[in-house]
Design a protein around this motif. Structure first.
Motif, PDB file in Angstrom:
ATOM      1  N   ASN A   1       0.805  -1.226   0.000  1.00  0.00           N
ATOM      2  CA  ASN A   1       0.000   0.000   0.000  1.00  0.00           C
ATOM      3  C   ASN A   1       0.835   1.271   0.000  1.00  0.00           C
ATOM      4  O   ASN A   1       0.614   2.159  -0.836  1.00  0.00           O
ATOM      5  CB  ASN A   1      -0.977  -0.007   1.187  1.00  0.00           C
ATOM      6  N   PRO A   2       1.818   1.435   0.912  1.00  0.00           N
ATOM      7  CA  PRO A   2       2.621   2.660   0.865  1.00  0.00           C
ATOM      8  C   PRO A   2       3.482   2.760  -0.390  1.00  0.00           C
ATOM      9  O   PRO A   2       3.740   3.861  -0.878  1.00  0.00           O
ATOM     10  CB  PRO A   2       3.487   2.572   2.127  1.00  0.00           C
ATOM     11  N   ILE A   3       3.924   1.602  -0.917  1.00  0.00           N
ATOM     12  CA  ILE A   3       4.724   1.622  -2.140  1.00  0.00           C
ATOM     13  C   ILE A   3       3.869   2.088  -3.312  1.00  0.00           C
ATOM     14  O   ILE A   3       4.285   2.946  -4.112  1.00  0.00           O
ATOM     15  CB  ILE A   3       5.309   0.226  -2.434  1.00  0.00           C
ATOM     16  N   ILE A   4       2.664   1.547  -3.413  1.00  0.00           N
ATOM     17  CA  ILE A   4       1.767   1.925  -4.507  1.00  0.00           C
ATOM     18  C   ILE A   4       1.468   3.409  -4.467  1.00  0.00           C
ATOM     19  O   ILE A   4       1.581   4.120  -5.468  1.00  0.00           O
ATOM     20  CB  ILE A   4       0.455   1.104  -4.438  1.00  0.00           C
ATOM     21  N   TYR A   5       1.091   3.912  -3.290  1.00  0.00           N
ATOM     22  CA  TYR A   5       0.750   5.330  -3.190  1.00  0.00           C
ATOM     23  C   TYR A   5       1.982   6.213  -3.279  1.00  0.00           C
ATOM     24  O   TYR A   5       1.921   7.328  -3.813  1.00  0.00           O
ATOM     25  CB  TYR A   5      -0.026   5.604  -1.895  1.00  0.00           C
ATOM     26  N   GLY A   6       3.111   5.731  -2.778  1.00  0.00           N
ATOM     27  CA  GLY A   6       4.338   6.518  -2.884  1.00  0.00           C
ATOM     28  C   GLY A   6       4.814   6.668  -4.313  1.00  0.00           C
ATOM     29  O   GLY A   6       5.293   7.728  -4.732  1.00  0.00           O
ATOM     30  N   VAL A   7       4.686   5.581  -5.088  1.00  0.00           N
ATOM     31  CA  VAL A   7       5.144   5.605  -6.482  1.00  0.00           C
ATOM     32  C   VAL A   7       4.142   6.307  -7.382  1.00  0.00           C
ATOM     33  O   VAL A   7       4.514   7.072  -8.276  1.00  0.00           O
ATOM     34  CB  VAL A   7       5.401   4.166  -6.980  1.00  0.00           C
ATOM     35  N   ARG A   8       2.838   6.055  -7.145  1.00  0.00           N
ATOM     36  CA  ARG A   8       1.810   6.539  -8.057  1.00  0.00           C
ATOM     37  C   ARG A   8       1.330   7.950  -7.744  1.00  0.00           C
ATOM     38  O   ARG A   8       0.715   8.590  -8.590  1.00  0.00           O
ATOM     39  CB  ARG A   8       0.607   5.593  -8.023  1.00  0.00           C
ATOM     40  N   THR A   9       1.584   8.436  -6.537  1.00  0.00           N
ATOM     41  CA  THR A   9       1.069   9.746  -6.146  1.00  0.00           C
ATOM     42  C   THR A   9       2.196  10.770  -6.174  1.00  0.00           C
ATOM     43  O   THR A   9       3.085  10.767  -5.325  1.00  0.00           O
ATOM     44  CB  THR A   9       0.437   9.682  -4.739  1.00  0.00           C
ATOM     45  N   LYS A  10       2.135  11.650  -7.152  1.00  0.00           N
ATOM     46  CA  LYS A  10       3.206  12.623  -7.365  1.00  0.00           C
ATOM     47  C   LYS A  10       3.363  13.551  -6.164  1.00  0.00           C
ATOM     48  O   LYS A  10       4.482  13.917  -5.787  1.00  0.00           O
ATOM     49  CB  LYS A  10       2.910  13.445  -8.627  1.00  0.00           C
ATOM     50  N   GLU A  11       2.234  13.932  -5.550  1.00  0.00           N
ATOM     51  CA  GLU A  11       2.300  14.865  -4.430  1.00  0.00           C
ATOM     52  C   GLU A  11       3.103  14.289  -3.264  1.00  0.00           C
ATOM     53  O   GLU A  11       3.902  14.992  -2.635  1.00  0.00           O
ATOM     54  CB  GLU A  11       0.885  15.228  -3.955  1.00  0.00           C
ATOM     55  N   ILE A  12       2.918  12.997  -2.996  1.00  0.00           N
ATOM     56  CA  ILE A  12       3.659  12.372  -1.899  1.00  0.00           C
ATOM     57  C   ILE A  12       5.136  12.272  -2.247  1.00  0.00           C
ATOM     58  O   ILE A  12       6.012  12.553  -1.416  1.00  0.00           O
ATOM     59  CB  ILE A  12       3.074  10.982  -1.577  1.00  0.00           C
ATOM     60  N   ARG A  13       5.443  11.870  -3.491  1.00  0.00           N
ATOM     61  CA  ARG A  13       6.850  11.795  -3.905  1.00  0.00           C
ATOM     62  C   ARG A  13       7.522  13.146  -3.775  1.00  0.00           C
ATOM     63  O   ARG A  13       8.628  13.264  -3.228  1.00  0.00           O
ATOM     64  CB  ARG A  13       6.951  11.316  -5.358  1.00  0.00           C
ATOM     65  N   ASP A  14       6.869  14.175  -4.268  1.00  0.00           N
ATOM     66  CA  ASP A  14       7.464  15.513  -4.233  1.00  0.00           C
ATOM     67  C   ASP A  14       7.668  15.999  -2.806  1.00  0.00           C
ATOM     68  O   ASP A  14       8.723  16.543  -2.469  1.00  0.00           O
ATOM     69  CB  ASP A  14       6.579  16.509  -4.999  1.00  0.00           C
ATOM     70  N   ARG A  15       6.669  15.806  -1.947  1.00  0.00           N
ATOM     71  CA  ARG A  15       6.779  16.276  -0.561  1.00  0.00           C
ATOM     72  C   ARG A  15       7.835  15.484   0.197  1.00  0.00           C
ATOM     73  O   ARG A  15       8.575  16.044   1.013  1.00  0.00           O
ATOM     74  CB  ARG A  15       5.430  16.163   0.156  1.00  0.00           C
ATOM     75  N   LEU A  16       7.929  14.196  -0.076  1.00  0.00           N
ATOM     76  CA  LEU A  16       8.931  13.381   0.602  1.00  0.00           C
ATOM     77  C   LEU A  16      10.333  13.808   0.197  1.00  0.00           C
ATOM     78  O   LEU A  16      11.229  13.946   1.044  1.00  0.00           O
ATOM     79  CB  LEU A  16       8.706  11.897   0.278  1.00  0.00           C
ATOM     80  N   LEU A  17      10.543  14.038  -1.084  1.00  0.00           N
ATOM     81  CA  LEU A  17      11.859  14.478  -1.540  1.00  0.00           C
ATOM     82  C   LEU A  17      12.200  15.871  -0.992  1.00  0.00           C
ATOM     83  O   LEU A  17      13.359  16.170  -0.733  1.00  0.00           O
ATOM     84  CB  LEU A  17      11.881  14.512  -3.075  1.00  0.00           C
ATOM     85  N   ARG A  18      11.183  16.673  -0.800  1.00  0.00           N
ATOM     86  CA  ARG A  18      11.417  18.002  -0.243  1.00  0.00           C
ATOM     87  C   ARG A  18      11.745  17.933   1.239  1.00  0.00           C
ATOM     88  O   ARG A  18      12.553  18.714   1.758  1.00  0.00           O
ATOM     89  CB  ARG A  18      10.172  18.880  -0.455  1.00  0.00           C
ATOM     90  N   LEU A  19      11.114  16.987   1.940  1.00  0.00           N
ATOM     91  CA  LEU A  19      11.335  16.872   3.376  1.00  0.00           C
ATOM     92  C   LEU A  19      12.674  16.249   3.724  1.00  0.00           C
ATOM     93  O   LEU A  19      13.297  16.611   4.714  1.00  0.00           O
ATOM     94  CB  LEU A  19      10.206  16.056   4.008  1.00  0.00           C
ATOM     95  N   LEU A  20      13.120  15.299   2.918  1.00  0.00           N
ATOM     96  CA  LEU A  20      14.361  14.592   3.222  1.00  0.00           C
ATOM     97  C   LEU A  20      15.570  15.527   3.306  1.00  0.00           C
ATOM     98  O   LEU A  20      16.331  15.449   4.267  1.00  0.00           O
ATOM     99  CB  LEU A  20      14.594  13.473   2.206  1.00  0.00           C
ATOM    100  N   PRO A  21      15.800  16.436   2.349  1.00  0.00           N
ATOM    101  CA  PRO A  21      16.922  17.351   2.479  1.00  0.00           C
ATOM    102  C   PRO A  21      16.805  18.259   3.707  1.00  0.00           C
ATOM    103  O   PRO A  21      17.782  18.542   4.382  1.00  0.00           O
ATOM    104  CB  PRO A  21      16.877  18.191   1.199  1.00  0.00           C
ATOM    105  N   GLN A  22      15.554  18.676   4.016  1.00  0.00           N
ATOM    106  CA  GLN A  22      15.369  19.509   5.197  1.00  0.00           C
ATOM    107  C   GLN A  22      15.739  18.763   6.461  1.00  0.00           C
ATOM    108  O   GLN A  22      16.289  19.311   7.392  1.00  0.00           O
ATOM    109  CB  GLN A  22      13.906  19.952   5.270  1.00  0.00           C
ATOM    110  N   LYS A  23      15.430  17.471   6.452  1.00  0.00           N
ATOM    111  CA  LYS A  23      15.732  16.661   7.631  1.00  0.00           C
ATOM    112  C   LYS A  23      17.225  16.511   7.831  1.00  0.00           C
ATOM    113  O   LYS A  23      17.729  16.400   8.941  1.00  0.00           O
ATOM    114  CB  LYS A  23      15.060  15.278   7.472  1.00  0.00           C
ATOM    115  N   GLY A  24      17.966  16.535   6.715  1.00  0.00           N
ATOM    116  CA  GLY A  24      19.407  16.342   6.801  1.00  0.00           C
ATOM    117  C   GLY A  24      20.182  17.597   7.127  1.00  0.00           C
ATOM    118  O   GLY A  24      21.371  17.564   7.383  1.00  0.00           O
TER     119      GLY A  24
END
Length: 315
Positions: A291-314
């Protein structure tokens, strides 16, 4: 003598879970993919919840329902997989009577909750596509909370008879369960009583929940397809339908193994037991992982927000 035996065994102190009968020598090897799937399940679903929580732009009904799905998957998998792994790794096959009934209740109730969440997500897709201008009005935060509460209450109440019925029966036969977890029919089959009430209620529950939920989802998608076919261009139709593909994939990964795992025990085995046990574990292992893989791969908004959050976290 028979009555005294029945009384003595009416509340066994524990059950024995055999794991996967016939494949005991391969338990260690089987545990490797099981452990990997559980790890992916934890990482994926926690990531979904974290991403939606931390990103204000994702505070919308679709993502709230997705968080509910992720939390449900975490509870469902955690109520079963750690015990499976302890059987495979440490040969820890004993499970207390009350612990067995608790696990039984969690499996069935959270499976029903997940089914209800999929219906809610189908309703969200229907409103978003068929009534886009009224989406925020119809599915406001208050309505999402009410739907979520209704889904949880339905799952909790409908499955509540399972542990009570299982506790009610006298157990004077073996306390060995040839599976990796406690489920309703697997437990009550060990009772030395007429368990037709348990069997009929279980069958009613499966048919009622699955049929009703699939019917509601089908009605949503009939309305969605009707509106999609009215769109002027093929590109627009494909783009609109593309917003539903993640939900459709999740529906298939959940309902197909769930129906298989629920109905086969009631109508007898036509396949080797170890094959059935492996297949029955699919609905406990695969949907929470995918389920998280499907929504993570298929949902652009989640991919974009996750990629945006990861650099901030680092930083």
């Amino acid at each position: 003598m028979s009555d005294s035996n029945t009384t003595y065994f009416s509340n066994p102190s524990h059950f024995i879970l055999l794991g996967i009968p016939g494949l005991e020598v391969a338990h260690i090897w089987i545990s490797i993919p099981f452990c990997a799937m559980y790890t992916i399940t934890l990482l994926g679903n926690f990531t979904i919840v974290f991403t939606v929580k931390m990103e204000p732009s994702l505070h919308e009904p679709m993502y709230y329902f997705l968080c509910m799905l992720a939390i449900t998957d975490l509870v469902l998998s955690t109520s079963t997989i750690p015990k499976m792994l302890s059987i495979f790794w440490f040969n820890s096959r004993e499970i207390g009577f009350n612990a067995c009934l608790t696990q039984l209740y969690f499996i069935h109730s959270f499976s029903t909750i997940e089914s209800g969440i999929l219906v809610a997500m189908g309703f969200d897709r229907y409103v978003a596509i068929c009534h886009p201008l009224r989406h925020s009005t119809i599915l406001n935060n208050h309505m999402v909370a009410k739907i979520g509460l209704a889904v949880v209450l339905r799952g909790g109440i409908l499955e509540l008879p399972y542990p009570f019925l299982a506790r009610h029966w006298p157990y004077c036969r073996t306390n060995i369960i040839p599976y990796t977890q406690c489920e309703h029919m697997d437990v009550v089959r060990l009772a030395c009583a007429d368990i037709r009430i348990s069997s009929y209620y279980g069958l009613f529950d499966v048919i009622f929940v699955t049929t009703l939920d699939l019917l509601l989802i089908a009605i949503s998608y009939i309305q969605i397809l009707r509106d999609i076919f009215r769109l002027p261009t093929k590109e627009t139709r494909l783009k609109t339908f593309g917003t539903c593909t993640s939900h459709i994939c999740v529906i298939l990964t959940f309902y197909v193994p769930t129906v298989f795992g629920s109905l086969i025990p009631r109508f007898g085995f036509t396949i080797p037991l170890y094959v059935y046990v492996l297949m029955a574990n699919v609905y406990l292992l695969v949907p929470p992982m995918l389920n998280p893989i499907i929504y993570g791969v298929r949902t652009k908004e989640i991919r974009d927000r996750l990629l945006r959050l990861l650099p901030q976290k680092g930083k």
